[in-house]
Design a protein around this motif. Structure first.
Motif, PDB file in Angstrom:
ATOM      1  N   THR A   1     -32.085  11.959  10.328  1.00 17.06           N
ATOM      2  CA  THR A   1     -32.954  11.051   9.594  1.00 17.06           C
ATOM      3  C   THR A   1     -34.390  11.540   9.675  1.00 17.06           C
ATOM      4  O   THR A   1     -34.765  12.281  10.581  1.00 17.06           O
ATOM      5  N   GLY A   2     -35.196  11.114   8.696  1.00 19.62           N
ATOM      6  CA  GLY A   2     -36.583  11.553   8.649  1.00 19.62           C
ATOM      7  C   GLY A   2     -36.762  12.946   8.090  1.00 19.62           C
ATOM      8  O   GLY A   2     -37.857  13.512   8.183  1.00 19.62           O
ATOM      9  N   ILE A   3     -35.725  13.499   7.488  1.00 20.58           N
ATOM     10  CA  ILE A   3     -35.802  14.823   6.871  1.00 20.58           C
ATOM     11  C   ILE A   3     -35.279  14.712   5.441  1.00 20.58           C
ATOM     12  O   ILE A   3     -34.658  13.714   5.058  1.00 20.58           O
ATOM     13  N   GLU A   4     -35.518  15.745   4.638  1.00 23.72           N
ATOM     14  CA  GLU A   4     -35.100  15.743   3.238  1.00 23.72           C
ATOM     15  C   GLU A   4     -33.748  16.417   3.083  1.00 23.72           C
ATOM     16  O   GLU A   4     -33.540  17.537   3.558  1.00 23.72           O
ATOM     17  N   TRP A   5     -32.821  15.710   2.431  1.00 23.57           N
ATOM     18  CA  TRP A   5     -31.489  16.243   2.150  1.00 23.57           C
ATOM     19  C   TRP A   5     -31.437  16.711   0.701  1.00 23.57           C
ATOM     20  O   TRP A   5     -32.161  16.209  -0.160  1.00 23.57           O
ATOM     21  N   GLU A   6     -30.551  17.638   0.422  1.00 17.12           N
ATOM     22  CA  GLU A   6     -30.286  18.086  -0.937  1.00 17.12           C
ATOM     23  C   GLU A   6     -28.890  17.619  -1.317  1.00 17.12           C
ATOM     24  O   GLU A   6     -27.893  18.072  -0.746  1.00 17.12           O
ATOM     25  N   LEU A   7     -28.822  16.708  -2.277  1.00 15.37           N
ATOM     26  CA  LEU A   7     -27.552  16.091  -2.662  1.00 15.37           C
ATOM     27  C   LEU A   7     -27.245  16.396  -4.122  1.00 15.37           C
ATOM     28  O   LEU A   7     -28.139  16.383  -4.975  1.00 15.37           O
ATOM     29  N   PRO A   8     -25.980  16.646  -4.454  1.00 11.62           N
ATOM     30  CA  PRO A   8     -25.607  16.937  -5.846  1.00 11.62           C
ATOM     31  C   PRO A   8     -25.551  15.659  -6.674  1.00 11.62           C
ATOM     32  O   PRO A   8     -25.199  14.583  -6.195  1.00 11.62           O
ATOM     33  N   ALA A   9     -25.905  15.778  -7.970  1.00 14.02           N
ATOM     34  CA  ALA A   9     -25.876  14.629  -8.875  1.00 14.02           C
ATOM     35  C   ALA A   9     -25.989  15.134 -10.307  1.00 14.02           C
ATOM     36  O   ALA A   9     -26.163  16.332 -10.565  1.00 14.02           O
ATOM     37  N   THR A  10     -25.857  14.208 -11.247  1.00  7.35           N
ATOM     38  CA  THR A  10     -26.120  14.483 -12.658  1.00  7.35           C
ATOM     39  C   THR A  10     -27.181  13.514 -13.138  1.00  7.35           C
ATOM     40  O   THR A  10     -27.316  12.400 -12.616  1.00  7.35           O
ATOM     41  N   ALA A  11     -27.940  13.930 -14.163  1.00  2.44           N
ATOM     42  CA  ALA A  11     -29.068  13.103 -14.605  1.00  2.44           C
ATOM     43  C   ALA A  11     -29.283  13.263 -16.104  1.00  2.44           C
ATOM     44  O   ALA A  11     -28.914  14.284 -16.705  1.00  2.44           O
ATOM     45  N   ASP A  12     -29.885  12.228 -16.702  1.00  6.78           N
ATOM     46  CA  ASP A  12     -30.363  12.286 -18.083  1.00  6.78           C
ATOM     47  C   ASP A  12     -31.865  12.549 -18.029  1.00  6.78           C
ATOM     48  O   ASP A  12     -32.588  11.904 -17.251  1.00  6.78           O
ATOM     49  N   ILE A  13     -32.340  13.449 -18.862  1.00  9.45           N
ATOM     50  CA  ILE A  13     -33.742  13.875 -18.809  1.00  9.45           C
ATOM     51  C   ILE A  13     -34.349  13.796 -20.209  1.00  9.45           C
ATOM     52  O   ILE A  13     -33.729  14.229 -21.200  1.00  9.45           O
TER      53      ILE A  13
ATOM     54  N   LEU B   1     -41.446  10.764 -14.137  1.00  7.92           N
ATOM     55  CA  LEU B   1     -41.380   9.313 -14.240  1.00  7.92           C
ATOM     56  C   LEU B   1     -39.919   8.917 -14.409  1.00  7.92           C
ATOM     57  O   LEU B   1     -39.081   9.716 -14.838  1.00  7.92           O
ATOM     58  N   THR B   2     -39.615   7.664 -14.094  1.00  6.33           N
ATOM     59  CA  THR B   2     -38.243   7.185 -14.252  1.00  6.33           C
ATOM     60  C   THR B   2     -37.991   6.775 -15.696  1.00  6.33           C
ATOM     61  O   THR B   2     -38.924   6.379 -16.419  1.00  6.33           O
ATOM     62  N   MET B   3     -36.729   6.816 -16.079  1.00  7.10           N
ATOM     63  CA  MET B   3     -36.373   6.489 -17.453  1.00  7.10           C
ATOM     64  C   MET B   3     -36.564   5.012 -17.763  1.00  7.10           C
ATOM     65  O   MET B   3     -36.718   4.630 -18.926  1.00  7.10           O
TER      66      MET B   3
ATOM     67  N   PRO C   1     -46.280  18.895 -20.308  1.00  9.01           N
ATOM     68  CA  PRO C   1     -45.225  17.989 -20.774  1.00  9.01           C
ATOM     69  C   PRO C   1     -44.997  16.855 -19.780  1.00  9.01           C
ATOM     70  O   PRO C   1     -45.256  16.987 -18.585  1.00  9.01           O
ATOM     71  N   VAL C   2     -44.499  15.735 -20.314  1.00  8.10           N
ATOM     72  CA  VAL C   2     -44.172  14.569 -19.490  1.00  8.10           C
ATOM     73  C   VAL C   2     -42.650  14.465 -19.412  1.00  8.10           C
ATOM     74  O   VAL C   2     -41.966  14.551 -20.438  1.00  8.10           O
ATOM     75  N   VAL C   3     -42.128  14.270 -18.191  1.00 13.02           N
ATOM     76  CA  VAL C   3     -40.681  14.275 -17.971  1.00 13.02           C
ATOM     77  C   VAL C   3     -40.241  12.924 -17.414  1.00 13.02           C
ATOM     78  O   VAL C   3     -40.839  12.424 -16.451  1.00 13.02           O
ATOM     79  N   PHE C   4     -39.215  12.349 -18.029  1.00 18.43           N
ATOM     80  CA  PHE C   4     -38.591  11.113 -17.546  1.00 18.43           C
ATOM     81  C   PHE C   4     -37.161  11.454 -17.119  1.00 18.43           C
ATOM     82  O   PHE C   4     -36.457  12.176 -17.830  1.00 18.43           O
ATOM     83  N   THR C   5     -36.723  10.917 -15.975  1.00 24.06           N
ATOM     84  CA  THR C   5     -35.385  11.201 -15.465  1.00 24.06           C
ATOM     85  C   THR C   5     -34.646   9.906 -15.132  1.00 24.06           C
ATOM     86  O   THR C   5     -35.264   8.892 -14.793  1.00 24.06           O
ATOM     87  N   GLN C   6     -33.338   9.982 -15.236  1.00 27.03           N
ATOM     88  CA  GLN C   6     -32.460   8.877 -14.829  1.00 27.03           C
ATOM     89  C   GLN C   6     -31.229   9.489 -14.157  1.00 27.03           C
ATOM     90  O   GLN C   6     -30.392  10.101 -14.819  1.00 27.03           O
ATOM     91  N   VAL C   7     -31.112   9.302 -12.835  1.00 27.19           N
ATOM     92  CA  VAL C   7     -30.009   9.875 -12.073  1.00 27.19           C
ATOM     93  C   VAL C   7     -28.788   8.970 -12.197  1.00 27.19           C
ATOM     94  O   VAL C   7     -28.886   7.746 -12.007  1.00 27.19           O
TER      95      VAL C   7
END
Length: 349
Positions: A119-131, A6-8, A146-152
């Motif tokens: 386009t129309g395919i899945e890319w893998e992009l670098p990022a940081t997130a709060d979890i 779920l989103t933060m 467990p339930v996980v909330f993320t915020q990129v």
């Protein structure tokens, strides 16, 4: 273990943070890899101060977050169903070597087009997130997870390039046809680039562009009828400026419709009121202070009016007769009309 996330900004995340006596794990700045389903790809350009340097605007939907290290309770990946993930905007910057490749593939020609296979395919992009991880209940019932909330971080403006993403997008652009027309157009574009070297700082050298003696000989062989056919660089720059103007207008419209911005306040509280006032009121005569100011600004006109008043004498008003005077005048008029017998004889004689 993979689990749905779920989103933060979800209301449940705020409720979990407020609850007492629940076991939670909060991780900030976690290095992760995003799975993004790319939906569109647009070629855009920087401003004039950056010499209209091109870049790619990538838009898509978040499908997964894979942290570099496993999360508590053995969670290795957080996934999102189609339509449930957040919108992702990424901006891909070309390095100088990639720009050389794009130039060789016809970037300065009218037939330059974006690749469709990315386009129309899945890319893998670098990022940081709060979890935020909410531990399962102590009962450990079957199916409890467990339930996980993320915020990129910066999900609406990810800055990526060849080094950070590992994708060499310049290689996906198709080569221009190697026929005579393509060579002629490339040579004319080279001539136009040289002619505008004083006004525009080129991103590439002649060696990088491959504009040597072969291109000069091709330009010299052009007839007067074919030489002015393609001022390709000029047309390309005009199209870029038109796109930038459209982007600025779109940005201005978005700010005008966004509550709280300066443009929105001006449109709602100033421009709208002025427009309504102009519709309600017609031409208005200047008020008395304005007329006095006009007389102060035009003393000659005021002096001319005073001279006209002095030259033309005004008739003095006659005094109003009293009631007794009016009765006396009526009696005199009646006596003059009463002729009697003497009057008849005099009229007969």
């Amino acid at each position: 273990m993979r689990t749905a996330g779920l989103t933060m900004n979800s209301v449940w995340a705020h409720r979990v943070l407020r609850e007492r006596g629940v076991q939670t794990h909060r991780l900030e700045g976690v290095t992760a890899e995003l799975g993004v389903m790319v939906e569109s790809l647009d070629l855009k350009h920087r401003g004039k101060e950056e010499n209209y340097r091109p870049y790619l605007h990538v838009t898509g939907e978040l499908r997964s977050v894979t942290p570099a290290k496993a999360l508590p309770f053995g969670i290795s990946q957080v996934t999102y169903s189609p339509g449930q993930g957040e919108k992702v905007d990424a901006f891909y910057e070309f390095d100088d070597q990639q720009l050389v490749v794009l130039a060789g593939k016809g970037y300065f020609t009218s037939g330059f087009a974006l690749p469709e296979q990315v386009t129309g395919i899945e890319w893998e992009l670098p990022a940081t997130a709060d979890i935020l991880v909410l531990a399962p209940s102590g009962a450990q019932t079957e199916g409890d997870a467990p339930v996980v909330f993320t915020q990129v971080h910066g999900i609406g403006g990810l800055e990526i390039d060849l080094e950070s993403s590992g994708y060499d997008l310049a290689g996906y652009f198709a080569d221009r046809p190697k026929d005579g027309a393509g060579r002629t157009e490339a040579a004319v574009d080279a001539r136009g680039l040289k002619a505008r070297s004083d006004a525009i700082n080129s991103l590439f050298t002649e060696a990088e562009l491959g504009l040597g003696t072969e291109a000069e000989q091709t330009v010299a062989a052009l007839t007067p009828e074919t030489a002015p056919v393609a001022d390709g660089l000029s047309t390309h720059l005009q199209r870029i400026e038109a796109e930038l103007a459209a982007e600025r207008e779109q940005h201005r419209s978005e700010r005008a419709s966004t509550e709280g911005t300066t443009e929105n306040l001006y449109r709602e509280r100033v421009a709208g009121e002025l427009h309504r006032a102009a519709e309600r009121k017609g031409p208005i005569a200047p008020p008395a202070p304005a007329r006095e100011a006009q007389r102060d600004l035009n003393p000659d006109l005021d002096l001319e009016r005073k001279e006209q008043d002095q030259e033309t004498p005004r008739p003095e008003p006659k005094p109003v007769p009293s009631l007794d005077e009016r009765k006396r005048q009526v009696s005199q008029n009646a006596a003059g009309l009463d002729l009697g017998e003497d009057g008849e004889q005099s009229l007969g004689s």
